[in-house]
Scaffold this motif. Structure first.
Motif, PDB file in Angstrom:
ATOM      1  N   UNK A 126       9.319   2.624   1.746  1.00 54.94           N
ATOM      2  CA  UNK A 126       8.073   1.859   1.900  1.00 54.94           C
ATOM      3  C   UNK A 126       8.288   0.650   2.808  1.00 54.94           C
ATOM      4  N   UNK A 127       9.420  -0.036   2.635  1.00 58.54           N
ATOM      5  CA  UNK A 127       9.719  -1.215   3.443  1.00 58.54           C
ATOM      6  C   UNK A 127       9.911  -0.831   4.910  1.00 58.54           C
ATOM      7  N   UNK A 182       0.826  -1.204   0.000  1.00 62.20           N
ATOM      8  CA  UNK A 182       0.000   0.000   0.000  1.00 62.20           C
ATOM      9  C   UNK A 182       0.863   1.257   0.000  1.00 62.20           C
ATOM     10  N   UNK A 183       1.933   1.250   0.796  1.00 66.43           N
ATOM     11  CA  UNK A 183       2.837   2.405   0.837  1.00 66.43           C
ATOM     12  C   UNK A 183       3.502   2.619  -0.518  1.00 66.43           C
ATOM     13  N   UNK A 184       3.927   1.536  -1.154  1.00 66.67           N
ATOM     14  CA  UNK A 184       4.564   1.663  -2.471  1.00 66.67           C
ATOM     15  C   UNK A 184       3.579   2.236  -3.486  1.00 66.67           C
ATOM     16  N   UNK A 244       1.598  12.161   4.501  1.00 62.11           N
ATOM     17  CA  UNK A 244       1.543  12.426   3.065  1.00 62.11           C
ATOM     18  C   UNK A 244       0.654  11.444   2.312  1.00 62.11           C
ATOM     19  N   UNK A 245       0.574  10.196   2.790  1.00 62.22           N
ATOM     20  CA  UNK A 245      -0.043   9.164   1.963  1.00 62.22           C
ATOM     21  C   UNK A 245      -1.231   8.426   2.597  1.00 62.22           C
ATOM     22  N   UNK A 246      -1.383   8.486   3.918  1.00 61.76           N
ATOM     23  CA  UNK A 246      -2.386   7.634   4.549  1.00 61.76           C
ATOM     24  C   UNK A 246      -3.390   8.367   5.421  1.00 61.76           C
ATOM     25  N   UNK A 247      -3.506   9.661   5.294  1.00 56.64           N
ATOM     26  CA  UNK A 247      -4.500  10.371   6.084  1.00 56.64           C
ATOM     27  C   UNK A 247      -5.916   9.878   5.783  1.00 56.64           C
ATOM     28  N   UNK A 248      -6.197   9.613   4.524  1.00 60.22           N
ATOM     29  CA  UNK A 248      -7.552   9.197   4.132  1.00 60.22           C
ATOM     30  C   UNK A 248      -7.831   7.744   4.455  1.00 60.22           C
TER      31      UNK A 248
END
Length: 325
Positions: A191-192, A23-25, A230-234
């Motif tokens: 990401x890792x 998901x992070x990638x 940056x990427x997972x607030x939502x």
């Protein structure tokens, strides 16, 4: 494309490290992959998550999924050869040293398994999967770490935790004062590292020395905060407003990695069709009957009759019939 992943909790988009890494990638590379919470591993090819549905094919395993995504967008394509080799080396180190630690914390440590991992998975899995999937994951993790260290559980734990601490120190030194591991833009290594350290810090394990060790390194804490913001607030779902900032402070008391205490997000029953439910119910009934039969609660006896006895019985019946006439 659609990515099926284990649900999130404790302020994380997923409680599974492999799902979280993929998901992070995807987020970092700005892929158009859609995320879908999923728990019905009965319907996955190998009974595992994450699973990528792309066109008419399905791909499982984080390495295969990321390789498929790289065909369209590669997070490391602008790095020179030296930087790419450096990233690969540190990714290998992280996987080798932190994977056993996360498996141990989740599934091998007796108290963590009994009070945290098994309860969480039993709560989100459908019946009857919630009875045997946690045990299956426990056995797989135990077999993995025992193959690495031929020691008893306590000694294995000490060895794994100390090795993980050394890896965390190396990662902190490598990151230094940089925004990400290779400068101002995230890479596969980011990401890792985010996936492993976020699981270590956010999961509410009963026994977790590694959490406080990670929090000694403010640069790693800042990295996790930066990626999450940056990427997972939502993706935070049911996390309360007071707990949405990951590790924004420098003290354990103020850190949301320690304060978050929300129940697991509810799982929709839509992913389980009527056929699935009937199948699971049939399995449960069959298992109950088998248990009752083999445990001795019900016994079956057979009576053998000799042919002469049967003939005598027939003669008696004929005599009764004649007397009635």
């Amino acid at each position: 494309m659609e990515l099926l992943h284990w649900p999130g909790d404790y302020g994380l988009p997923s409680v599974d490290v492999d799902c979280l890494q993929v998901m992070a990638y995807c987020k970092m590379v700005k892929s158009n992959v859609q995320f879908k919470k999923y728990t019905n591993t009965f319907k996955t090819p190998n009974g595992k998550l994450p699973l990528l549905r792309a066109e008419d094919i399905t791909i499982d395993g984080k390495e295969s999924i990321i390789a498929r995504i790289k065909q369209e967008k590669n997070l490391d394509q602008n790095l020179d050869c030296k930087a790419q080799a450096d990233i690969l080396a540190f990714m290998t180190l992280t996987e080798k040293k932190l994977k056993p630690a996360v498996l141990y914390l989740n599934w091998v440590d007796s108290e963590n398994f009994t009070k945290v991992s098994r309860r969480w998975y039993a709560n989100v899995l459908p019946f009857p999967l919630n009875y045997f999937i946690p045990g299956k994951l426990h056995r797989q993790a135990s077999k993995y770490v025992e193959a690495l260290y031929n020691l008893d559980e306590k000694a294995i734990g000490v060895q794994i935790i100390n090795t993980a601490k050394d890896c965390i120190d190396v990662l902190a030194d490598r990151l230094g004062e940089l925004t990400f591991f290779c400068g101002e833009q995230p890479t596969s290594l980011d990401a890792v590292v985010y996936a492993y350290l976020a699981i270590i810090c956010k999961m509410r394990y009963c026994n977790n020395i590694l959490r406080s060790h990670v929090q000694r390194h403010s640069n790693l804490i800042n990295l996790m905060d930066r990626i999450h913001s940056a990427y997972f607030r939502s993706e935070e779902g049911n996390v309360s407003k007071s707990d949405t900032v990951l590790c924004s402070s420098r003290t354990e008391h103020d850190s949301s990695f320690l304060l978050l205490d929300t129940p697991p997000a509810p799982i929709s029953n839509e992913q389980f069709s009527l056929t699935d439910k009937l199948y699971f119910a049939g399995l449960a009934v069959a298992a109950t009957i088998a248990y009752v039969a083999f445990s001795g609660f019900v016994t079956f006896t057979t009576v053998d009759y000799d042919e002469d006895d049967l003939a005598d019985d027939d003669d008696d019946d004929d005599d009764d019939y004649i007397d009635d006439d």
